[in-house]
Every structure is written in C-alpha cells, then in structure tokens.
Design a protein around this motif. Structure first.
Motif, short mmCIF file in Angstrom:
data_model
loop_
_atom_site.label_atom_id
_atom_site.label_comp_id
_atom_site.label_asym_id
_atom_site.label_seq_id
_atom_site.Cartn_x
_atom_site.Cartn_y
_atom_site.Cartn_z
N SER A 15 0.83 -1.21 0.00
CA SER A 15 0.00 0.00 0.00
C SER A 15 0.87 1.26 0.00
O SER A 15 0.61 2.21 -0.75
CB SER A 15 -0.92 -0.02 1.22
N ASN A 19 0.87 3.50 -3.39
CA ASN A 19 0.01 4.66 -3.16
C ASN A 19 0.77 5.91 -2.71
O ASN A 19 0.30 7.03 -2.97
CB ASN A 19 -1.07 4.34 -2.12
N PRO A 23 3.20 6.34 -6.98
CA PRO A 23 1.80 6.21 -7.38
C PRO A 23 1.58 5.65 -8.78
O PRO A 23 0.55 5.04 -9.04
CB PRO A 23 1.27 7.64 -7.25
#
Length: 369
Positions: A15, A19, A23
């Motif tokens: 994650s 993220n 990205p």
C-alpha cells in the motif's frame, strides 16, 4: 545458474509502495515494478539477488502476492486470458486479486513463472504457501528446490525440497527430524539501503519497531514492564494479550512502518529494543539484530545462548536477561552517551563486515552444489 526466488510481502508495504512512494508504479513493466519494490527495501528472500548476480548468476525475484506486478508479468508473457480465469475481478485500489474458490491466483501465477523461467534453483521463502503440492505441480521445470524458513513451523509436507535453510538451529533440527535435509544459514543486512537514509541525528531515545499480539505474550510482558519505567517510542500494531495491564504505560504509539521508512526510524533512534518470538527458543536469529546495528543504532536484545555467534555483548550490542535488567542498562546508557555511541558504532562495523549477503552467499551456494 538461474535462480527463481519466491517470497511474499506485507500488504501494508505494498500500500505504501504503490500509493505513496510510487503512485504510477502499477502501470509500469514487470521489471520496473520489481526494481521499484527493491528500492523500497522491504526485506524478502529477494535480498539474495545482488550477491548472486555479483557472482554471475541470473536471478528472477517474484513477490507472489504483489498483484499489479504479477498481473503485469502475465500480460507481458501473453497469459492475460489465463490471468482472467484465475480471478473474479481485479481490484487495484488495494492491490489484490479476488480469487475464485478453486484456484489460488498467487500459486497459479508463480507456477507459470517457474515453467517459463525453468530455474536451476527454485528458492521458496513462504513454506506455508509453497510446499510439496506446489513442487509436484511444477515438476520437471526446475533443478533443485530450496526452502527458507524461520518462523512458526509449517504443518504441511515439505519433503520434496532438496534442502531447507533456516537461521534458527532449533528449527534445523526439527526439519531434520522430519527427514528433510536442513542447514543453518543466518539472515543478513542489505547495506545498499544506507545511502538512502537521511542524516540528521537521533530523534528518539528508546524505540521499538514491531508488533504486539496475543501470540506475542512474552514480548508483550517485557514491553509492559519496560514502559512502566522508561518512555518508549513504539511503531507497529498493538493488540495486547488478555491479562496484560497497559494503563499508565509510557508508550508513544505510532503506525506501522515498512521498508525504507522503517529503516529511517531505526536510524533516527539512539537505542532500539529487540525481543525474539517464542518460536526462536533459546536462539538469537531475527533480522532486527542486523537491521538495527546495520543502520548505526544501538541494539538492546534479549540474551540468547548463541548471541556470541553474531555480536560481542557490551562491545557490539547490549543484552538483557529480563525487563528489570533492561531498565537498569537503559538508565546507565542514557547517562553515558559516549559509551552508547561507541557500542552503536562497533555494532555497525561488525554487521557491515560479517553480516551481509556477501558473507552468506558462499554457504548457500555450497549447499546447492
């Protein structure tokens, strides 16, 4: 030789990687995603790769549960239709593939990778997932199968592995008792991450990075007793076991950190506490020993009978018998910053000299040959 190294990574790291750190990474090629993950420095068995490549071996690293990375490999190898058959749908927001009831997509994609790459050595570091059933499904597509394990003992069959390596001597004996060839090879520090750490001096006096849960009762009791007396900066999940009273503890809680941010926290700490899992028994083995010393913090760890195999206590690190002993030594070190810095420097020197993958790769290759 061709090595295919298979492991899994924490969802929290994925994650952060996709993220926050990078990205746009999910849209890039398989090779670029592997490199991007590598530069995030979440430690997996893929850490063997630089040392093996330096000796001329070809290495492919696979993170079996990294959905965007694995899906990209399927696309690049004209297997998208098969990937669709392995899932009910793609969910890129949390980077998982929803598997149907019959097929585990993680195992199925790695099976395709083994058949395509045809490694001389297949090294599997998640033995709960990759076991005899998996090896049977790729039989004839690899030369030797090596397992790597140092956690709660798997209950599935692993007898098809040519050998299993472990950093825990007690587990080496457990595997041998099952009729499996097993050898002790320690974990190590990936010194490539050091140039990526920001410099600025320690910001935390005493830190702990890890987790507390009902399965960590010994660790939980230790941290409770220390935090009654000493302020402690804590990064990780805290699920205190039943019966552990936590009222009034001097703990500053922070979210879990993985990869490079975790190493930065360790680097920014004067003293880092380490407490082994119950599965380690009487033996020191965990990666935190080398992570803490490798980044230059002072390691305080629970005393184990083989600690001398890695470090000289009171020179390279500090060991404690129990929480009371730990508190006394913490107070003494806080009052003697010169000694604290000397031990931290000696620990880092020892790790960079003796505990890198350059040191460990010889025994691994010796086992294989």
């Amino acid at each position: 030789m061709r090595f295919l190294i298979v492991d899994t990574v924490y969802p929290g790291f994925l994650s952060w990687l996709y993220n926050e750190r990078s990205p746009g990474l999910a849209a890039k090629s398989f090779a670029e995603q592997v490199e991007g993950q590598d530069q995030g420095f979440f430690h997996t068995a893929g850490a063997w790769r630089p040392a093996l490549e330096a000796l001329g071996h070809e290495v492919m690293v696979v993170s079996a549960n990294n959905a965007p990375q694995q899906l990209r490999w399927m696309v690049e190898n004209d297997l998208l239709d098969k990937a669709k058959m392995l899932s009910d749908g793609l969910v890129f927001g949390t980077y998982i593939l929803r598997q149907n009831q019959e097929v585990n997509w993680q195992i199925a994609i790695v099976r395709e990778q083994v058949k395509k790459f045809r490694p001389h050595v297949l090294l599997c570091a998640n033995l709960y997932m990759f076991d005899d059933a998996f090896l049977t499904s790729v039989e004839g597509s690899y030369g030797k199968a090596i397992g790597q394990h140092a956690a709660v003992m798997p209950r599935n069959s692993l007898k098809k592995f040519d050998a299993i390596i472990s950093s825990l001597p007690n587990q080496v004996e457990m595997f041998r008792d099952q009729g499996i060839r097993a050898e002790m090879i320690g974990l190590a520090f990936d010194e490539r991450l050091l140039p990526h750490l920001a410099q600025g001096g320690p910001q935390h006096e005493v830190a702990f990075v890890g987790s507390v849960s009902p399965s960590h009762r010994g660790r939980a009791s230790f941290l409770r007793d220390v935090a009654r007396e000493i302020p402690l900066d804590f990064w990780g999940e805290m699920q205190w076991p039943e019966g552990i009273e936590t009222a009034g503890l001097r703990i500053r809680a922070n979210p879990s950190v993985y990869g490079l941010p975790m190493y930065q926290i360790l680097h920014d700490s004067q003293i880092v506490l380490n407490f082994h899992l119950d599965a380690a028994g009487d033996y020191a083995n965990n990666l935190r020993l080398f992570e803490v010393t490798g980044v230059g913090a002072l390691l305080m760890t629970d005393d184990k009978k083989n600690i001398d195999d890695y470090f000289e206590p009171d020179r390279d690190c500090v060991v404690f018998k129990n929480a009371e002993d730990c508190v006394k030594k913490l107070i003494a070190l806080k009052e003697n910053p010169e000694k604290r810095r000397a031990i931290a420097a000696a620990g880092q020197e020892r790790t960079l000299k003796d505990h890198s993958y350059r040191n460990r790769v010889g025994p691994l290759l010796g086992l294989i040959s």
